[in-house]
Structures are given as C-alpha cells and as structure tokens.
Design an enzyme around this catalytic site. Sequence first.
Site, PDB file in Angstrom:
ATOM      1  N   LYS A 212      -7.016   1.398   2.966  1.00 30.05           N
ATOM      2  CA  LYS A 212      -5.850   1.653   3.808  1.00 30.05           C
ATOM      3  C   LYS A 212      -6.193   2.472   5.052  1.00 30.05           C
ATOM      4  CE  LYS A 212      -3.237   1.921  -0.484  1.00 30.05           C
ATOM      5  NZ  LYS A 212      -2.432   2.773  -1.384  1.00 30.05           N
TER       6      LYS A 212
ATOM      7  N   ALA B  86       3.046   4.618  -7.904  1.00 32.36           N
ATOM      8  CA  ALA B  86       2.447   3.628  -7.013  1.00 32.36           C
ATOM      9  C   ALA B  86       1.213   4.153  -6.293  1.00 32.36           C
ATOM     10  CB  ALA B  86       3.486   3.165  -5.988  1.00 32.36           C
TER      11      ALA B  86
ATOM     12  N   GLY C  50       0.852  -1.185   0.000  1.00 32.50           N
ATOM     13  CA  GLY C  50       0.000   0.000   0.000  1.00 32.50           C
ATOM     14  C   GLY C  50       0.886   1.233   0.000  1.00 32.50           C
ATOM     15  N   THR C  51       0.370   2.322  -0.516  1.00 30.61           N
ATOM     16  CA  THR C  51       1.247   3.480  -0.686  1.00 30.61           C
ATOM     17  C   THR C  51       0.803   4.679   0.145  1.00 30.61           C
ATOM     18  OG1 THR C  51       0.061   3.874  -2.742  1.00 30.61           O
ATOM     19  CG2 THR C  51       2.164   2.744  -2.895  1.00 30.61           C
ATOM     20  N   THR C  52       0.202   5.698  -0.467  1.00 31.12           N
ATOM     21  CA  THR C  52       0.122   6.998   0.200  1.00 31.12           C
ATOM     22  C   THR C  52      -1.084   7.140   1.132  1.00 31.12           C
ATOM     23  OG1 THR C  52       1.142   7.905  -1.772  1.00 31.12           O
ATOM     24  CG2 THR C  52       0.190   9.475  -0.218  1.00 31.12           C
TER      25      THR C  52
END
Length: 263
Positions: A75, A217, A42-44
């Site tokens: 997320k 991403a 997972g990113t931001t």
Amino acid sequence: MRNPFEGPKLFSPSFVDALRAYAPELLELKAAGGSVPEVPHGTTVAALTFADGVAMGGDRRATEGMTIAQRDIEKVFPADDFSAVAIAGAAGPAIEMVRLFQTELEHYEKIEGFPLSLEGKANKLGQMVRGNLPLAMQGLVVLPLFCGYDTRREAGRIFRYDVTGGRWEDADYHATGSGGKDARGSLKKRWRAGMDGDSAVAVLVEALYDAADEDAATGGPDLVRGIFPVVATVTAEGYRRVADDELRKAAERLVAARAQGEG
C-alpha cells in the site's frame, strides 16, 4: 483515440491532460448503478515527520467483507525520487491511481525539464481523487496519503485527502483507513518533534500494530509468515524502503515490550 498530430496542439505538460485530449475514454470513470460487487479493500496507512524528513507505512492486509483477500498487499509506493503515496480504500482503483500519478510526475519532469514542486504534486493527486468521485459514490472510495521531502523548505510534509479531492496538510503525523483512528491514537502518544529515523520507523510499526489490535481489517506484523508492514522514508537523500530485516527487529522489540507489560 485521436491522432495527436491532427487538430489543435496541446500546450500542457500534464499526462492526464494529454489523455483527456487524445484518449478521453481511458479516463472515463462512470458509476454503473446497482449494487457494487465485493472487491478487495486496503486498510490502514500512516505517515509522520522526523528530523531528516518523513516516514510512511502501511499494513499488508486486504479484505473482502469479512474475508482476508490478501495477506501481503503493498500500500506504500514511491511517487518519484522525493515523495511517496500510500493507499486506503478499493485496492484496484487505488493502485491504478498510483500508477497514473507516477506517470504524471515523470511525464511533467520530462516535458518541463525539472520536477513539479511538492505542493504541485499534492494538488495533482487531489485532482485524481476528485476524478474518482463517480466510483466513490458507488462505494469504491480511494483515500490516499501523500508525503515527501520539500527541497525548498528542507523538511518532510504530509498531505491527506477527502473523497472529493480536498486536501489538507498535517504538520506532524496522520493515519487513514479503517484502523486510522487507532493508529492516530498511537502516533499521538509516541510522536516527538525532532526524532531520528530509527525512532520514526519504530513509532510507525507500533502505530500499525495498535491499529491491528483493534481493527479486524488491519494486519499486524506476522512473525510466523515473515510478513511485515511496508515502511519507507523520504529525506534529502531520496526515497528509501526500509528492509524487512529492520522491520522484523522493530516488531520483535515491540512484541517483547508488550509481553513485559510496557506500552
């Protein structure tokens, strides 16, 4: 697993301490050595304070190397009624950490009869991040962002962590993950003290949009597929997930403004 009715009694209200005493094998996180297989990341994620509390948001993209592993991963999660946690890093260990954290807070409240303070919750999460260090050293890093409404101070608060479990508090805003630097740049421009909830949501959507514009991403609002960031607010009224219809309107206003050369 040990029989909890045998041996010394446990006097801790912590669910993690109970696992450590009676089923330590469930908490073992050992580095296996060798190369780590590609796993979804997972990113931001980002958070900011506003007049009535705190808002938190995360994009929906998970990646495996250069491949999009999932377009609609979540997320951002409620930790309890007055706090939220967002994850960046290896998705599997991160989601498992969130579930254990939710159970830990619920277990504490049932045993003690009152909820843990916001500082206490932040410290508990830091201990869990520290417990993930063996896997982090292999590349399976988990970096959560934690926020909540402090009923004692009557204000929203944001906590961030490093890979060793160290925690710091940010008074205004923060973002982490691969697009965190770009999101923080956007938040730095748009955040204002005392902004209302609608403005906070709009600023968060714009920060994630700017992160997606620079970071491969990070996924931006997908108006075609109807996939929007997960955004939640935490105030004296509790945790509230912002509806997709509200996020669509915020995303459409942002795209229209950018098309007009604004921002």
